[in-house]
Design a protein around this motif. Sequence first.
Motif, PDB file in Angstrom:
ATOM      1  N   ASP A   1       0.920  -1.452  -0.079  1.00 59.72           N
ATOM      2  CA  ASP A   1       0.021   0.086   0.051  1.00 59.72           C
ATOM      3  C   ASP A   1       0.921   1.122   0.028  1.00 59.72           C
ATOM      4  OD1 ASP A   1      -2.404  -1.484   0.024  1.00 59.72           O
ATOM      5  OD2 ASP A   1      -2.474  -1.598   1.973  1.00 59.72           O
ATOM      6  N   GLU A   2       2.075   1.223   0.728  1.00 61.07           N
ATOM      7  CA  GLU A   2       2.956   2.442   0.610  1.00 61.07           C
ATOM      8  C   GLU A   2       3.269   2.766  -0.745  1.00 61.07           C
ATOM      9  OE1 GLU A   2       6.703   4.258   3.066  1.00 61.07           O
ATOM     10  OE2 GLU A   2       6.031   2.429   3.318  1.00 61.07           O
ATOM     11  N   ALA A   3       3.647   1.510  -1.302  1.00 58.51           N
ATOM     12  CA  ALA A   3       4.278   1.615  -2.687  1.00 58.51           C
ATOM     13  C   ALA A   3       3.119   2.210  -3.513  1.00 58.51           C
ATOM     14  CB  ALA A   3       4.632   0.245  -3.114  1.00 58.51           C
TER      15      ALA A   3
ATOM     16  N   THR B   1       2.171  10.861  -3.898  1.00 57.91           N
ATOM     17  CA  THR B   1       3.327  11.767  -3.742  1.00 57.91           C
ATOM     18  C   THR B   1       3.598  12.649  -5.013  1.00 57.91           C
ATOM     19  OG1 THR B   1       3.863  10.363  -1.950  1.00 57.91           O
ATOM     20  CG2 THR B   1       5.631  11.892  -2.929  1.00 57.91           C
ATOM     21  N   ARG B   2       3.746  11.689  -6.009  1.00 61.89           N
ATOM     22  CA  ARG B   2       4.241  12.082  -7.508  1.00 61.89           C
ATOM     23  C   ARG B   2       3.003  13.241  -7.714  1.00 61.89           C
ATOM     24  NH1 ARG B   2       4.557   6.813 -11.167  1.00 61.89           N
ATOM     25  NH2 ARG B   2       6.801   6.182 -10.404  1.00 61.89           N
ATOM     26  N   ALA B   3       1.931  13.247  -7.725  1.00 62.74           N
ATOM     27  CA  ALA B   3       1.128  13.908  -7.981  1.00 62.74           C
ATOM     28  C   ALA B   3       1.098  15.564  -7.248  1.00 62.74           C
ATOM     29  CB  ALA B   3      -0.454  13.638  -7.785  1.00 62.74           C
ATOM     30  N   LEU B   4       1.357  15.463  -5.933  1.00 58.65           N
ATOM     31  CA  LEU B   4       1.616  16.617  -5.164  1.00 58.65           C
ATOM     32  C   LEU B   4       2.981  17.323  -5.620  1.00 58.65           C
ATOM     33  CD1 LEU B   4       0.664  18.568  -2.988  1.00 58.65           C
ATOM     34  CD2 LEU B   4       2.164  16.952  -1.487  1.00 58.65           C
ATOM     35  N   ASP B   5       4.261  16.466  -5.823  1.00 55.46           N
ATOM     36  CA  ASP B   5       5.210  17.221  -6.487  1.00 55.46           C
ATOM     37  C   ASP B   5       5.050  17.898  -7.753  1.00 55.46           C
ATOM     38  OD1 ASP B   5       6.517  16.101  -4.468  1.00 55.46           O
ATOM     39  OD2 ASP B   5       7.518  14.411  -5.353  1.00 55.46           O
ATOM     40  N   ILE B   6       4.248  17.219  -8.684  1.00 55.27           N
ATOM     41  CA  ILE B   6       3.808  17.944  -9.899  1.00 55.27           C
ATOM     42  C   ILE B   6       3.219  19.051  -9.843  1.00 55.27           C
ATOM     43  CG2 ILE B   6       2.236  17.575 -11.936  1.00 55.27           C
ATOM     44  CD1 ILE B   6       3.089  14.623 -11.919  1.00 55.27           C
ATOM     45  N   ALA B   7       2.264  19.209  -8.668  1.00 56.19           N
ATOM     46  CA  ALA B   7       1.306  20.427  -8.679  1.00 56.19           C
ATOM     47  C   ALA B   7       2.361  21.478  -8.021  1.00 56.19           C
ATOM     48  CB  ALA B   7       0.256  20.030  -7.437  1.00 56.19           C
ATOM     49  N   ILE B   8       3.358  21.036  -7.053  1.00 52.89           N
ATOM     50  CA  ILE B   8       4.166  22.056  -6.473  1.00 52.89           C
ATOM     51  C   ILE B   8       5.128  22.746  -7.745  1.00 52.89           C
ATOM     52  CG2 ILE B   8       6.111  22.654  -4.922  1.00 52.89           C
ATOM     53  CD1 ILE B   8       3.415  22.293  -3.632  1.00 52.89           C
TER      54      ILE B   8
ATOM     55  N   ASN C   1      -0.946  18.765   4.938  1.00 51.71           N
ATOM     56  CA  ASN C   1      -0.058  19.335   5.676  1.00 51.71           C
ATOM     57  C   ASN C   1       1.336  19.692   4.822  1.00 51.71           C
ATOM     58  OD1 ASN C   1      -1.166  19.086   8.009  1.00 51.71           O
ATOM     59  ND2 ASN C   1      -0.621  16.790   8.427  1.00 51.71           N
ATOM     60  N   ASP C   2       1.599  18.999   3.661  1.00 58.30           N
ATOM     61  CA  ASP C   2       2.761  19.331   2.884  1.00 58.30           C
ATOM     62  C   ASP C   2       2.530  20.612   2.097  1.00 58.30           C
ATOM     63  OD1 ASP C   2       4.984  18.954   1.540  1.00 58.30           O
ATOM     64  OD2 ASP C   2       4.371  17.298   0.445  1.00 58.30           O
TER      65      ASP C   2
END
Length: 223
Positions: A65-67, A73-80, A138-139
């Motif tokens: 599930d963590e994988a 995580t990728r999606a948030l990085d792209i948004a940032i 939070n991120d």
Amino acid sequence: MTEVDEPPLSASRRERNKAATRDAIAQAAFDLLKEVGHDAVTVGMIAERAGVSRRTFFNYFSSFDEALNTQVTRALDIAIEELDKHMLDTSIVDATILALQSFANHTFLEPLAYLYSQCDSVPSMVANRSAAWEAASNDLDHRLRARLVEADPFAVSVFAHTVVGACKAAFLAWYETVGSEPTPADTELLKTKLTEAMEYVKNGFPTIASAPSAPSASPMKGH
């Protein structure tokens, strides 16, 4: 013949290799989820598909599930990344909304849609989904504060949690209309919902402000 030692890898190359291994494991996990279903996937299957050992898998992830959550995580990085581009020539509010609208057209949206559609049938994925939304709030809060050092931290926090909450509402409204196997047309609908959610964040809620409120029900006697 004298054996020549291989030159040591540079730090940047090591980091790229680690990122590539992490991405390969995460992609293998996602592909197997789609192929055989959550309950049939084992860490051994993921490691074999990714071309690594079980030990290497656990060097990067504690569980299947963590994988899978790497997609979030990728999606948030792209948004940032998109946010940083837009912040050069517009306000933080407009930049954030433009970033998320750009993200809605990104290829990572399709795997996110699929993961969301599978959650309700797998209790561990439901828990991870809730944790992922909280982590995203939070991120984003942390990253925006780092960029807006002179802004009111409380206002930044409210804004960050509002943005992520709007995205969460868009996913929920979308999921109520689609099945467990989203089609390309379903993904397009999700893009529309995300765009609408960002418009609400930007412009407020005029349809709510102008809507008449229904009279409250009279309390029953004896209660």
